[in-house]
Design an enzyme around this catalytic site. Structure first.
Site, PDB file in Angstrom:
ATOM      1  N   ASP A  93       0.858  -1.186   0.000  1.00 30.17           N
ATOM      2  CA  ASP A  93       0.000   0.000   0.000  1.00 30.17           C
ATOM      3  C   ASP A  93       0.893   1.235   0.000  1.00 30.17           C
ATOM      4  O   ASP A  93       2.115   1.139   0.087  1.00 30.17           O
ATOM      5  CB  ASP A  93      -0.996  -0.036   1.160  1.00 30.17           C
ATOM      6  N   GLY A  95       0.906   3.806   2.117  1.00 26.54           N
ATOM      7  CA  GLY A  95       1.159   4.417   3.415  1.00 26.54           C
ATOM      8  C   GLY A  95       0.167   5.515   3.750  1.00 26.54           C
ATOM      9  O   GLY A  95       0.064   5.941   4.903  1.00 26.54           O
ATOM     10  N   GLY A  96      -0.582   5.962   2.752  1.00 27.48           N
ATOM     11  CA  GLY A  96      -1.487   7.098   2.946  1.00 27.48           C
ATOM     12  C   GLY A  96      -2.587   6.832   3.967  1.00 27.48           C
ATOM     13  O   GLY A  96      -2.882   7.671   4.810  1.00 27.48           O
ATOM     14  N   TYR A  97      -3.169   5.640   3.876  1.00 24.22           N
ATOM     15  CA  TYR A  97      -4.272   5.329   4.790  1.00 24.22           C
ATOM     16  C   TYR A  97      -3.772   5.217   6.225  1.00 24.22           C
ATOM     17  O   TYR A  97      -4.365   5.763   7.156  1.00 24.22           O
ATOM     18  CB  TYR A  97      -4.956   4.030   4.348  1.00 24.22           C
ATOM     19  N   ASP A 147      -2.459   8.309  -2.134  1.00 19.53           N
ATOM     20  CA  ASP A 147      -3.699   9.093  -2.200  1.00 19.53           C
ATOM     21  C   ASP A 147      -4.117   9.565  -0.819  1.00 19.53           C
ATOM     22  O   ASP A 147      -3.503   9.218   0.183  1.00 19.53           O
ATOM     23  CB  ASP A 147      -4.828   8.276  -2.846  1.00 19.53           C
ATOM     24  N   ASP A 271      -7.965  -7.385   0.175  1.00 15.97           N
ATOM     25  CA  ASP A 271      -7.048  -7.627   1.285  1.00 15.97           C
ATOM     26  C   ASP A 271      -7.785  -7.264   2.561  1.00 15.97           C
ATOM     27  O   ASP A 271      -8.664  -6.397   2.549  1.00 15.97           O
ATOM     28  CB  ASP A 271      -5.794  -6.747   1.182  1.00 15.97           C
ATOM     29  N   CYS A 309     -14.123 -27.906   6.304  1.00 15.34           N
ATOM     30  CA  CYS A 309     -12.829 -27.306   5.951  1.00 15.34           C
ATOM     31  C   CYS A 309     -11.774 -28.388   5.737  1.00 15.34           C
ATOM     32  O   CYS A 309     -11.699 -29.348   6.496  1.00 15.34           O
ATOM     33  CB  CYS A 309     -12.386 -26.351   7.054  1.00 15.34           C
ATOM     34  N   CYS A 311      -8.461 -27.881   5.870  1.00 12.70           N
ATOM     35  CA  CYS A 311      -7.154 -27.364   6.284  1.00 12.70           C
ATOM     36  C   CYS A 311      -6.460 -28.321   7.261  1.00 12.70           C
ATOM     37  O   CYS A 311      -7.095 -29.164   7.885  1.00 12.70           O
ATOM     38  CB  CYS A 311      -7.297 -25.967   6.883  1.00 12.70           C
ATOM     39  N   CYS A 314      -8.003 -28.315  10.893  1.00 10.53           N
ATOM     40  CA  CYS A 314      -9.255 -29.056  11.064  1.00 10.53           C
ATOM     41  C   CYS A 314      -9.041 -30.566  10.945  1.00 10.53           C
ATOM     42  O   CYS A 314      -9.806 -31.350  11.503  1.00 10.53           O
ATOM     43  CB  CYS A 314     -10.292 -28.569  10.059  1.00 10.53           C
ATOM     44  N   HIS A 340      -6.160 -21.748   9.994  1.00  5.63           N
ATOM     45  CA  HIS A 340      -7.511 -22.148   9.562  1.00  5.63           C
ATOM     46  C   HIS A 340      -8.214 -20.981   8.851  1.00  5.63           C
ATOM     47  O   HIS A 340      -8.816 -21.172   7.787  1.00  5.63           O
ATOM     48  CB  HIS A 340      -8.368 -22.620  10.742  1.00  5.63           C
TER      49      HIS A 340
HETATM   50 ZN   LIG Z   1      -9.843 -25.489   8.923  1.00  3.64          ZN
END
Ligand SMILES: [Zn+2]
Length: 376
Positions: A93, A95-97, A147, A271, A309, A311, A314, A340
């Site tokens: 990014d 840096g502005g925000y 910006d 994001d 899930c 993953c 899990c 997860h």
């Molecule tokens: Zn999971």
């Protein structure tokens, strides 16, 4: 040799699209979710595990990295990719925000923003030119224009003058990026549309950005407290004002159902700190909505965080164990919950891409929402 930057749309479904961004460090499948690696780390995750969750690209924060360890130091250490051990694309990014949300004693001018660090009070200045230089020193693959994030709510006059300044800064960002030599020949620059909730201001902003010319375009100034309904109302027109053949990035979004609704409205990139940050505090995302693993009812629950899930967390550990780890403040709890949650987000993106590819996005989104909003 791989091209500097290209975007190929392989299928559309209504206003939604799926495709691939190709860059020198790898391909980014869209719609894409970028885990946030604020301080040169996706918190509690090793890079190989971030990749294992399905991420093609991560986000780095200019504001944090310029203050600590410093962009010049990262450059001397070989750039952000080598420093943190992530060899795929990184978007930074501007840096502005964050300068507006985190720093102290800010002073805005046409030149840029002067501020004091929230870490040690040291004085700094961010301008479009300095933001481009920092992102170049970091070795960013996708650089964001500097910006001014319009505050919300904003009067029409305030939204207009803030947007106009951002457009002047967009041109200075373009010039600063293009002066970057070798870096400019291997990386991409995205512009950021502003204009608050005013459709005509967003139209003016989009036209100005298109005139300057960028590789991709972000819809900025959303996810600032306006709520999902207002955000979707803006997304009903904002994406269509941006070029059809370029990626569209909705910054800082969001919750799983925000992402589904934004993909339906033509957004390609996202994001958000939500899966990582909320994982560390005990919130897990599931197909049936978020759950708080600290809740006493999970103390002897032998099931996985999410039965649907796939993953590694899990597959191995129970809700009861994660409940214990998080309640005990164990580091492993933060690691497993984050892993997860990142898998959950990436699995959602993969399912959205498949649904668009097969022309069944509406049915997928309706089923997702019905299930997600039911009690976990
Ligand atoms: Zn999971």
């Amino acid at each position: 040799m791989q091209s500097r930057f290209s975007f190929a749309i392989s299928a559309t479904d209504g206003t939604a699209r799926t495709g691939t961004i190709s860059m020198q460090r790898g391909e980014i499948r869209t719609p894409a979710f970028m885990p946030v690696g604020t301080a040169a780390t996706v918190k509690a995750m090793k890079p190989a595990d971030v990749r294992g969750s399905g991420a093609d690209i991560i986000l780095g924060n200019t504001y944090h990295l310029m203050l600590r360890p410093g962009a010049e130091r990262v450059a001397r250490l070989g750039g952000l990719h080598a420093f943190m051990g992530w060899d795929r694309p990184i978007l930074t990014d501007s840096g502005g925000y964050q300068v507006m949300s985190l720093s102290e004693l800010r002073k805005m001018s046409e030149e840029g923003v002067s501020f004091k660090s929230h870490l040690d009070g040291s004085a700094h200045m961010l301008t479009p030119e300095r933001s481009m230089e920092i992102q170049r020193l970091l070795g960013s693959d996708i650089v964001m224009a500097f910006d001014e994030c319009t505050s919300f709510p904003a009067t029409r006059d305030a939204a207009a003058s803030s947007m106009e300044r951002s457009m002047r800064w967009a041109k200075r960002s373009r010039d600063g990026f293009d002066a970057g030599g070798e870096h400019a020949s291997v990386s991409a620059l995205f512009g950021i549309q502003q204009g608050s909730m005013e459709a005509d201001l967003r139209r003016i902003s989009a036209d100005k950005l298109i005139e300057i010319g960028f590789d991709g375009y972000a819809v900025g100034g959303l996810a600032v407290g306006e709520g999902q309904e207002a955000m979707f109302a803006c997304l009903d027109h904002a994406p269509s004002q941006l070029p059809e053949d370029r990626p569209r990035y909705l910054m800082g979004v969001g919750k799983p159902d925000d992402i589904v609704g934004a993909v339906e409205r033509g957004i390609d990139m996202f994001d958000c700190v939500l899966p990582t940050r909320s994982g560390r505090t005990g919130q897990a995302f599931t197909a049936h909505g978020p759950i708080n693993i600290r809740n006493a009812k999970f103390g002897e629950d032998k099931g996985p965080l999410d039965g649907s899930c796939g993953c590694p967390v899990c597959a191995t550990w129970t809700r009861a164990y994660l409940h214990h780890l998080i309640r005990s403040g164990e580091i492993l709890g933060a690691m497993l919950m984050t892993e997860h949650n990142l898998y959950f987000y990436q699995a959602l993106m993969a399912a959205l891409r498949a649904a668009i590819g097969e022309g069944r996005l509406t049915a997928f989104a309706d089923t997702f929402r019905k299930r997600y909003r039911a009690e976990a």
